[in-house]
Design a protein around this motif. Structure first.
Motif, PDB file in Angstrom:
ATOM      1  N   ASN A 145       0.828  -1.217   0.000  1.00  0.00           N
ATOM      2  CA  ASN A 145       0.000   0.000   0.000  1.00  0.00           C
ATOM      3  C   ASN A 145       0.859   1.263   0.000  1.00  0.00           C
ATOM      4  O   ASN A 145       0.765   2.103   0.887  1.00  0.00           O
ATOM      5  CB  ASN A 145      -0.953   0.002   1.195  1.00  0.00           C
ATOM      6  CG  ASN A 145      -1.941  -1.142   1.156  1.00  0.00           C
ATOM      7  OD1 ASN A 145      -2.451  -1.487   0.094  1.00  0.00           O
ATOM      8  ND2 ASN A 145      -2.204  -1.736   2.297  1.00  0.00           N
ATOM      9  N   GLY A 199       0.374  -3.780  -3.591  1.00  0.00           N
ATOM     10  CA  GLY A 199      -0.269  -2.490  -3.386  1.00  0.00           C
ATOM     11  C   GLY A 199       0.682  -1.349  -3.674  1.00  0.00           C
ATOM     12  O   GLY A 199       1.440  -0.931  -2.804  1.00  0.00           O
ATOM     13  N   THR A 209      -6.891   0.041   0.312  1.00  0.00           N
ATOM     14  CA  THR A 209      -6.889   0.376   1.736  1.00  0.00           C
ATOM     15  C   THR A 209      -8.247   0.918   2.168  1.00  0.00           C
ATOM     16  O   THR A 209      -8.841   1.760   1.487  1.00  0.00           O
ATOM     17  CB  THR A 209      -5.806   1.423   2.037  1.00  0.00           C
ATOM     18  OG1 THR A 209      -4.522   0.850   1.759  1.00  0.00           O
ATOM     19  CG2 THR A 209      -5.854   1.863   3.497  1.00  0.00           C
TER      20      THR A 209
END
Length: 647
Positions: free
Chosen positions: A171, A193, A632
């Motif tokens: 992320n 991510g 997320t």
């Protein structure tokens, strides 16, 4: 790319901000500072463990600057950011980094941003010189998690990795760099991510690197450039979206395997060997070098794939979509084996009814169908109901009622809402939000009636009623009264589920961690005392704010940790994980309804949870056909999910 000299210096210039006067009432309070530099967590820490006076935290000890935290960190430590950081690159030159990590570390950004300080990233000569924002090197094994790297249109690269050890990105967002967002040289890299935007190019993979990509969104035209490789270099793409993947440099070798994701084009100008076994290529597939491209699976914009397949092993399925439909034109499959998942095309005003072996009649084709020769498949369609194409979800409310004139509506259709307060109550706010959480304009038609024009996707109607004369306001400066999550946050505060990261900040856009989510669920269920006192997790301290919440969640079967001995409290939750934990907290109810999310595969661990969440009105996805399970989940979204499920 030319090899860059990486001597990265760590130069930081950070501004410390003082807590607001009313921060004593907020979550995330700590004991007094030791000489203004280091603070240690006390039992009074709030759900986020956030103290904005300092910059970074290592196991409860806080540091005024990120430089101090990096210098003091032991091998294998986790550094957690408590606020945004500016990096000063004054005096640094090409190849150096404003921040250099050369020891084994995890840097958890907790949703914060590391950005280039304006005016300190020098550019001399052509546009290619100058320092990068962050360098990783010297065999260091590093994990970067839940952080944004902003080059400020000044840093050369956002993340420059040169002969590090195993590097993991989870992320991470990289933006606004003059050259590449990410450069990888002589390193093993795992990406789960990554989002890039506003950079000149996306990712450069160079010199013996071994890279795996999943859940990435690389927006730049040259998304992945694979060059300078010997036979040991490799790239594996499992999922995500990429404008293109190309090789360059006449001596470049190595291998590229595309197993999934969406790629605009695949171009091989070198000696590299490329295999496409899955995913979707929406543009050209071209090989002009001495290497090869082998297609064994996947979906394509053209059926002209003969140059890339072995006809004894792979067949081409030509896909006839029908007038006005959009989607892949062909797919490759293994001869004599089940074809697997087929593409789902789209057609305005129609619902896709499946693939058939003939335009009329024929046999339905499923994932288990077997072909041993090239075949043409035909899309079958059914016209959508006159009730309307897009779903209208009405949130549960207290102190009044909401009614809408239709449960579904077509784009451009006018929908009427009737808001009726209970005795002693009045309407405070009425909102309509689209699937991207954007506000839909609402007009007051008088006598408790309101209207809006249906956008090109589903919407959610919500309202808040308050007792007459009680128009209370939240203390948070970052929660606007018109935000889609305002009522959810206010409900959570009133119920004692959450109270913010400071007295005046809720941080709605920050990623929600596993610790925060189980704490929210625990509080929403009355903060019950767990009967099981034995803690199996080495990373959950009895002094932590989430200790009882974690024990309760494990006891209730809501979570079992990421391993038998690790809970990973600071790891940020995805939308899929949040849906699963909320579903389990509600008793894992069965869902009888269906949804149209293409990115929620049947059999996925979160499939039942998403089906329940849609049926229960907890979510309607990010679009009418996507849920984005790997994205997320923010604190605002978690509050909204909880409010819809439990209010």
């Amino acid at each position: 790319m030319k090899r860059e000299l990486v001597t990265g210096l760590l130069t930081l210039s950070l501004l410390a901000s003082m807590l607001p006067a009313n921060a004593q009432a907020a979550e995330g309070m700590f004991g007094a500072s030791a000489a203004g530099q280091v603070q240690t967590m006390t039992e009074g820490a709030g759900e986020d463990g956030v103290q904005t006076e300092n910059t970074a935290d290592i196991d409860g000890t806080q540091y005024a600057t990120l430089a101090e935290a990096v210098a003091q960190a032991e091998e294998g430590a986790t550094i957690r950011l408590l606020r945004d950081v500016e990096l000063d690159a004054s005096g640094l030159v090409n190849g150096q980094g404003a921040l250099t990590l050369s020891k084994d570390l995890t840097l958890d950004g907790s949703g914060h941003t590391i950005r280039a300080k304006a005016g300190t990233f020098s550019v001399s000569g052509d546009n290619g010189t100058g320092p990068s924002l962050l360098n990783l090197q010297d065999g260091a094994e590093v994990t970067l998690r839940d952080v944004t790297l902003d080059g400020g249109s000044a840093a050369k690269h956002g993340l420059n990795i040169y002969h590090a050890g195993m590097v993991t990105l989870e992320n991470v967002e990289i933006s606004n760099c003059r050259w590449y967002a990410l450069v990888v040289n002589g390193t093993e890299l795992s990406v789960d991510g990554l989002t890039t935007s506003g950079n000149q190019w996306g990712v450069n993979i160079d010199r013996g690197s071994r890279v795996t990509f999943a859940n990435a969104a690389i927006a730049e035209g040259d998304s992945i450039v694979f060059e300078g490789q010997d036979a040991s270099g490799s790239l594996t793409v499992e999922s995500g979206s990429y404008q293109n993947i190309k090789t360059q440099g006449g001596s470049t070798g190595g291998t590229i395997v595309i197993n999934g994701g969406t790629v605009g084009s695949v171009v091989n100008d070198t000696a590299a060997e490329i295999t496409i076994s899955g995913g979707t290529v929406t543009g050209q597939v071209a090989n002009s070098g001495s290497g090869s491209i082998s297609v064994t699976g996947g979906s394509f914009a053209t059926a002209e794939l003969e140059d890339f397949i072995d006809p004894d092993r792979t067949i081409i399925l030509t896909l006839e979509l029908g007038e006005g439909a959009a989607g892949a034109a062909a797919m490759a499959a293994t001869s004599g084996a089940a074809v697997g998942t087929l593409p789902t095309p789209e057609r305005s005003g129609y619902a896709f009814a499946g693939w058939y072996t003939a335009a009329d009649g024929g046999t339905a084709v499923t994932a288990d169908t077997v072909f041993d020769a090239n075949t043409t498949l035909y899309a079958r369609w059914t016209e959508k109901s006159e009730d309307g194409e897009h779903l209208i979800t009405v949130d549960q409310v207290t102190g009044g009622s909401l009614e809408v004139s239709a449960g579904r509506a077509d784009e451009g259709e006018t929908v009427t809402i009737t808001a009726a307060p209970d005795d002693g109550y009045e309407l405070k706010k009425l909102t309509v939000t689209d699937s991207q959480d954007g506000a839909v304009p609402v007009q007051n038609a008088g006598e408790g009636r309101y209207t809006f024009v249906m956008p090109g996707g589903g919407v959610t109607v919500s309202a808040s009623f308050v007792r007459s004369g009680e128009q209370t306001e939240l203390p948070f400066t970052d929660v606007d009264s018109g935000a889609y999550y305002y009522d959810a946050v206010r409900w959570a505060v009133e119920q004692g589920i959450a109270s913010g990261v400071t007295g005046t900040a809720f941080a709605p856009g920050r990623g929600c961690t596993r610790a925060q989510l189980v704490t929210f669920l625990w509080r929403a269920n009355g903060s019950p005392e767990p009967s099981e006192k034995e803690n199996p997790f080495t990373d959950v301290s009895p002094d932590s704010y989430y200790y009882k919440a974690v024990l309760w969640a494990v006891e209730q079967g809501i979570t079992s940790g990421v391993t038998k001995t690790a809970f990973a409290p600071d790891r940020v939750c995805t939308r899929a994980q949040a849906a699963v934990l909320l579903w389990r907290a509600e008793g894992s109810p069965a869902a009888s309804g269906t949804h149209d999310f293409r990115d929620v595969a049947e059999g996925a661990y979160y499939a039942d949870a998403v089906a329940w969440a849609v049926e229960s009105g907890v979510t309607q996805g990010t679009t009418s056909t996507t849920f984005e399970p790997g994205t997320t989940c923010t604190r605002a979204q978690i509050m909204t999910f909880l409010h819809r499920a439990m209010a």
